[in-house]
Structures are given as C-alpha cells and as structure tokens.
Design an enzyme around this catalytic site. Structure first.
Site, PDB file in Angstrom:
ATOM      1  N   HIS A 157       0.852  -1.188   0.000  1.00 38.23           N
ATOM      2  CA  HIS A 157       0.000   0.000   0.000  1.00 38.23           C
ATOM      3  C   HIS A 157       0.888   1.238   0.000  1.00 38.23           C
ATOM      4  O   HIS A 157       2.073   1.168   0.350  1.00 38.23           O
ATOM      5  CB  HIS A 157      -0.912   0.000   1.225  1.00 38.23           C
ATOM      6  CG  HIS A 157      -2.031  -0.981   1.118  1.00 38.23           C
ATOM      7  ND1 HIS A 157      -2.575  -1.606   2.216  1.00 38.23           N
ATOM      8  CD2 HIS A 157      -2.716  -1.439   0.045  1.00 38.23           C
ATOM      9  CE1 HIS A 157      -3.549  -2.403   1.815  1.00 38.23           C
ATOM     10  NE2 HIS A 157      -3.648  -2.325   0.512  1.00 38.23           N
ATOM     11  N   GLY A 173      -2.902  -1.823  -7.780  1.00 42.85           N
ATOM     12  CA  GLY A 173      -3.871  -2.552  -6.951  1.00 42.85           C
ATOM     13  C   GLY A 173      -5.301  -2.059  -7.112  1.00 42.85           C
ATOM     14  O   GLY A 173      -6.202  -2.854  -7.413  1.00 42.85           O
ATOM     15  N   ASP A 218      -4.388  -6.357  -7.735  1.00 39.85           N
ATOM     16  CA  ASP A 218      -4.565  -7.377  -6.696  1.00 39.85           C
ATOM     17  C   ASP A 218      -5.323  -8.574  -7.264  1.00 39.85           C
ATOM     18  O   ASP A 218      -4.996  -9.726  -6.997  1.00 39.85           O
ATOM     19  CB  ASP A 218      -5.332  -6.823  -5.489  1.00 39.85           C
ATOM     20  CG  ASP A 218      -4.609  -5.696  -4.789  1.00 39.85           C
ATOM     21  OD1 ASP A 218      -3.364  -5.664  -4.834  1.00 39.85           O
ATOM     22  OD2 ASP A 218      -5.292  -4.843  -4.189  1.00 39.85           O
ATOM     23  N   ASP A 232      -1.190  -1.491   4.832  1.00 40.08           N
ATOM     24  CA  ASP A 232      -1.244  -0.357   5.756  1.00 40.08           C
ATOM     25  C   ASP A 232      -2.554  -0.462   6.536  1.00 40.08           C
ATOM     26  O   ASP A 232      -3.606  -0.049   6.046  1.00 40.08           O
ATOM     27  CB  ASP A 232      -1.173   0.953   4.990  1.00 40.08           C
ATOM     28  CG  ASP A 232      -1.123   2.167   5.890  1.00 40.08           C
ATOM     29  OD1 ASP A 232      -1.283   2.002   7.126  1.00 40.08           O
ATOM     30  OD2 ASP A 232      -0.932   3.278   5.374  1.00 40.08           O
ATOM     31  N   HIS A 244      -9.917  -0.029  -2.361  1.00 42.52           N
ATOM     32  CA  HIS A 244     -10.054  -1.341  -2.992  1.00 42.52           C
ATOM     33  C   HIS A 244      -9.972  -2.467  -1.950  1.00 42.52           C
ATOM     34  O   HIS A 244      -9.540  -3.574  -2.247  1.00 42.52           O
ATOM     35  CB  HIS A 244      -8.994  -1.515  -4.086  1.00 42.52           C
ATOM     36  CG  HIS A 244      -7.581  -1.472  -3.590  1.00 42.52           C
ATOM     37  ND1 HIS A 244      -7.022  -0.365  -3.001  1.00 42.52           N
ATOM     38  CD2 HIS A 244      -6.623  -2.415  -3.589  1.00 42.52           C
ATOM     39  CE1 HIS A 244      -5.776  -0.628  -2.659  1.00 42.52           C
ATOM     40  NE2 HIS A 244      -5.508  -1.864  -3.007  1.00 42.52           N
ATOM     41  N   ASP A 269     -10.888  -6.034  -2.843  1.00 40.59           N
ATOM     42  CA  ASP A 269      -9.873  -6.737  -3.640  1.00 40.59           C
ATOM     43  C   ASP A 269      -8.755  -7.266  -2.753  1.00 40.59           C
ATOM     44  O   ASP A 269      -8.244  -8.370  -2.967  1.00 40.59           O
ATOM     45  CB  ASP A 269      -9.277  -5.808  -4.695  1.00 40.59           C
ATOM     46  CG  ASP A 269     -10.286  -5.340  -5.724  1.00 40.59           C
ATOM     47  OD1 ASP A 269     -11.335  -5.998  -5.856  1.00 40.59           O
ATOM     48  OD2 ASP A 269     -10.032  -4.322  -6.384  1.00 40.59           O
ATOM     49  N   ARG A 301      -7.795 -13.995   0.875  1.00 38.29           N
ATOM     50  CA  ARG A 301      -8.582 -15.232   0.909  1.00 38.29           C
ATOM     51  C   ARG A 301      -8.054 -16.253  -0.076  1.00 38.29           C
ATOM     52  O   ARG A 301      -7.890 -17.426   0.251  1.00 38.29           O
ATOM     53  CB  ARG A 301     -10.059 -14.928   0.603  1.00 38.29           C
ATOM     54  CG  ARG A 301     -10.969 -16.151   0.729  1.00 38.29           C
ATOM     55  CD  ARG A 301     -12.406 -15.850   0.314  1.00 38.29           C
ATOM     56  NE  ARG A 301     -12.536 -15.510  -1.083  1.00 38.29           N
ATOM     57  CZ  ARG A 301     -12.512 -16.408  -2.076  1.00 38.29           C
ATOM     58  NH1 ARG A 301     -12.369 -17.669  -1.828  1.00 38.29           N
ATOM     59  NH2 ARG A 301     -12.656 -15.999  -3.325  1.00 38.29           N
TER      60      ARG A 301
END
Length: 126
Positions: free
Chosen positions: A11, A58, A63, A83, A90, A93, A99
C-alpha cells in the site's frame, strides 16, 4: 528447475518499507522470479535493479490479477505490506487476495518480519 515466483505488493504508506526490505534482500530476491502491482513493481525494480514484472495498480485490478495467478498455480509466495491504519478504496480486492492465498495455501507476508521468514526459509531457497 523453474524458479519460484514471489509477488510484491505494498500500500502507498508501505512502499518505502517494501523498497528498503527488497534492497536488504536483493541477493536472495535475485534467486526468484518477481512480479508485483503497478507502482510497487516499478519502484522495487528501480531501487534494486532486479527485474520485476508489473501488473496493474492494486486499485485498478492488480490485486485481482495476482489473485488469478495464485489460482493458476503461477505464484509461490506473496509479500503484501498492508497499511492497517489507512482505509483502502479497494479493500474488497485486498480481502479477496488474502482469501485466495489462504485457499491455495500460498505463504503471504503482511509485514517485514514475516517477509523475512519467507525469503529466508529453506523451502523457498532450494
């Protein structure tokens, strides 16, 4: 033997931290194929001289692109310096990428200490 692939993501508030980490681990990182999201890949490549394949930023789908590569079996580990103190537009995402890494049993470091463990582990330095 095919080189293992490590994805690098950070980030905005963690970009300098991943650059410093990559510079400290330049020799080890040179043993891997590297990829990353937009600005992170570009800035790590510029700071280290390492080749880092860039995906989209991202927030613009990077991502998700990396998540797709995880699902394809094309990424072996992820260093994603998040962060936690700044809201991310996002965020869905980011959560999807975390996950998918869990679903496919891919090591994912969200801080420098864990990134150090991954990069130095015997399993990933063979």
């Amino acid at each position: 033997m095919k080189k293992k692939v490590i994805a690098l993501i950070a980030h905005d508030g963690k970009k300098q931290e991943i650059i410093e980490w990559a510079k400290r681990n330049k020799e080890e990182l040179g043993e891997y194929e590297l990829c990353g999201t937009g600005t992170t890949s570009k800035r790590v490549a510029e700071a280290t001289g390492l080749e880092v394949k860039g995906f989209l930023s991202g927030p613009l789908g990077g991502d998700q692109q990396i998540g797709a590569k995880v699902a394809e079996g094309a990424i072996d580990a992820i260093v994603f310096l998040c962060d936690p103190l700044t809201a991310q537009p996002h965020d869905p995402d980011v959560k999807a990428l975390l996950r998918i890494a869990v679903v496919y049993d891919i090591p994912i470091a969200t801080n420098v200490s864990t990134a150090d463990c991954i990069i130095k582990s015997y399993k990933y330095n063979q």
